[in-house]
Design an enzyme around this catalytic site. Structure first.
Site, PDB file in Angstrom:
ATOM      1  N   VAL A  59       6.451  58.835  33.371  1.00  0.00           N
ATOM      2  CA  VAL A  59       5.972  57.943  35.054  1.00  0.00           C
ATOM      3  C   VAL A  59       4.745  59.360  34.996  1.00  0.00           C
ATOM      4  O   VAL A  59       5.348  60.382  35.771  1.00  0.00           O
ATOM      5  CB  VAL A  59       6.549  58.109  35.955  1.00  0.00           C
ATOM      6  CG1 VAL A  59       5.494  57.468  37.052  1.00  0.00           C
ATOM      7  CG2 VAL A  59       7.907  56.429  36.171  1.00  0.00           C
ATOM      8  N   PRO A  60       3.311  58.909  34.717  1.00  0.00           N
ATOM      9  CA  PRO A  60       2.656  60.429  34.550  1.00  0.00           C
ATOM     10  C   PRO A  60       1.800  60.524  36.349  1.00  0.00           C
ATOM     11  O   PRO A  60       0.589  59.953  36.894  1.00  0.00           O
ATOM     12  CB  PRO A  60       0.976  59.350  34.018  1.00  0.00           C
ATOM     13  CG  PRO A  60       1.596  57.874  34.675  1.00  0.00           C
ATOM     14  CD  PRO A  60       3.028  57.829  34.455  1.00  0.00           C
ATOM     15  N   CYS A  61       2.733  60.735  36.712  1.00  0.00           N
ATOM     16  CA  CYS A  61       2.591  61.713  38.615  1.00  0.00           C
ATOM     17  C   CYS A  61       1.818  62.946  37.916  1.00  0.00           C
ATOM     18  O   CYS A  61       0.721  62.785  39.402  1.00  0.00           O
ATOM     19  CB  CYS A  61       3.980  62.571  38.886  1.00  0.00           C
ATOM     20  SG  CYS A  61       4.687  63.695  37.713  1.00  0.00           S
ATOM     21  N   HIS A  62       1.128  63.824  37.105  1.00  0.00           N
ATOM     22  CA  HIS A  62       0.295  64.506  37.120  1.00  0.00           C
ATOM     23  C   HIS A  62      -1.470  63.462  37.675  1.00  0.00           C
ATOM     24  O   HIS A  62      -2.320  64.611  37.572  1.00  0.00           O
ATOM     25  CB  HIS A  62       0.360  65.757  35.524  1.00  0.00           C
ATOM     26  CG  HIS A  62      -0.021  64.081  34.634  1.00  0.00           C
ATOM     27  ND1 HIS A  62       1.022  63.298  34.062  1.00  0.00           N
ATOM     28  CD2 HIS A  62      -1.139  64.151  33.646  1.00  0.00           C
ATOM     29  CE1 HIS A  62       1.190  62.212  32.860  1.00  0.00           C
ATOM     30  NE2 HIS A  62      -0.508  62.660  32.804  1.00  0.00           N
ATOM     31  N   ARG A  63      -1.718  62.563  36.519  1.00  0.00           N
ATOM     32  CA  ARG A  63      -2.695  61.644  37.538  1.00  0.00           C
ATOM     33  C   ARG A  63      -2.855  61.572  38.980  1.00  0.00           C
ATOM     34  O   ARG A  63      -4.260  60.913  39.097  1.00  0.00           O
ATOM     35  CB  ARG A  63      -2.935  60.847  36.346  1.00  0.00           C
ATOM     36  CG  ARG A  63      -2.303  60.491  35.149  1.00  0.00           C
ATOM     37  CD  ARG A  63      -2.765  59.251  34.160  1.00  0.00           C
ATOM     38  NE  ARG A  63      -2.092  60.246  33.099  1.00  0.00           N
ATOM     39  CZ  ARG A  63      -1.670  58.575  31.634  1.00  0.00           C
ATOM     40  NH1 ARG A  63      -1.549  57.411  32.407  1.00  0.00           N
ATOM     41  NH2 ARG A  63      -1.416  58.994  30.528  1.00  0.00           N
TER      42      ARG A  63
END
Length: 248
Positions: free
Chosen positions: A149-153
């Site tokens: 889940v790309p929370c870095h985006r």
DNA sequence: CGCATGGCCCTTA
DNA sequence: TTAAGGGCCATGC
């Protein structure tokens, strides 16, 4: 000491649960390569439940999930490409135990395409709590499955990258690898530009939206706020949705 | 324009 | 049950 077979049986059960039960409730872990280095991944029968970087995986897992752990023979199908690209393509996640709010936040984060970023406030609006910006940060900070889940985006509205569960430097590296032009974003932020509009389409976007990237310099207009862009006659992009219609 | 400061919502101790 | 604080944000000098 009793010889009662029932009691000895139960005692054995306490020490060593029957294999089938253990199989069902235990999570399996594997070490696998990821863009930020090696990570440890735990899976239940429902899917991937936890992605951990650095030391202390087992203890962190126990504190958080309180479930027995067993080593896995091999990574589940599709895990490695998913970690590399952030594209799950069928890989299942086990997000039981998360609150509805946390789940909604993670779902919103999954809508952000590779190579693009959105502000925390965008997620907040997306999940219907436009003022829960800090809570969004907290929820992303507790994302049990980073990378997948790309929370870095999710980045800050002021153009800073913001914090990350694996540390801000890792977040920057990931975004750069995904093709986000952080230098350009910083340059824009320095000019207080957080939206880009095209006077040929009449649409205003977040700067990393793939529609915004195709605006030629001659037709590109930067805006500090969405209100200003709207005042100038632009409507929010339907792809990156800089404004979402929040139900009153 | 850079920095400080309330404010806000959700979760946890 | 409540209070505290967090991967933030908008405002005000």
């Amino acid at each position: 000491m009793t010889q009662d077979p029932l009691l000895t049986g139960l005692a054995a059960l306490a020490v060593e649960p029957p294999e089938s039960l253990l199989e069902r409730i235990a999570a399996r872990w594997v070490r696998v390569p990821a863009p930020i280095g090696e990570v440890t991944v735990a899976c239940t029968d429902q899917g991937v439940a936890y992605v951990h970087a650095g030391e202390g995986f087992a203890q962190a897992f126990r504190e958080r999930f309180g479930r027995p752990l067993l080593p896995a023979a091999r990574p589940p199908a599709g895990l490695l490409p998913a970690l590399r690209t952030g594209r799950l393509s069928g890989l299942r996640l086990d997000l039981r135990g998360l609150s509805p709010f946390q789940r909604a936040v993670l779902d919103a984060a999954r809508e952000i395409p590779r190579g693009e970023v959105r502000p925390y406030a965008w997620i907040a609006a997306r999940v219907g709590s436009p003022r829960a910006v800090r809570a969004v940060g907290t929820a992303l900070g507790r994302n049990p499955v980073p990378l997948l889940v790309p929370c870095h985006r999710v980045t800050r509205s002021d153009g800073m990258v913001g914090d990350y569960v694996f540390g801000a430097p890792a977040k920057e590296r990931l975004l750069l690898e995904e093709g986000v032009d952080l230098d350009r974003l910083r340059a824009l932020a320095g000019k207080r530009v957080f939206y880009l509009a095209s006077d040929t389409t009449g649409v205003v976007c977040f700067p990393t939206c793939h529609n915004a990237r195709r605006i030629t310099a001659a037709h590109r207009h930067g805006f500090r706020s969405l209100a200003q862009a709207r005042a100038a006659g632009y409507r929010p992009c339907r792809t990156c949705r800089p404004a979402q219609d929040v139900p009153a």
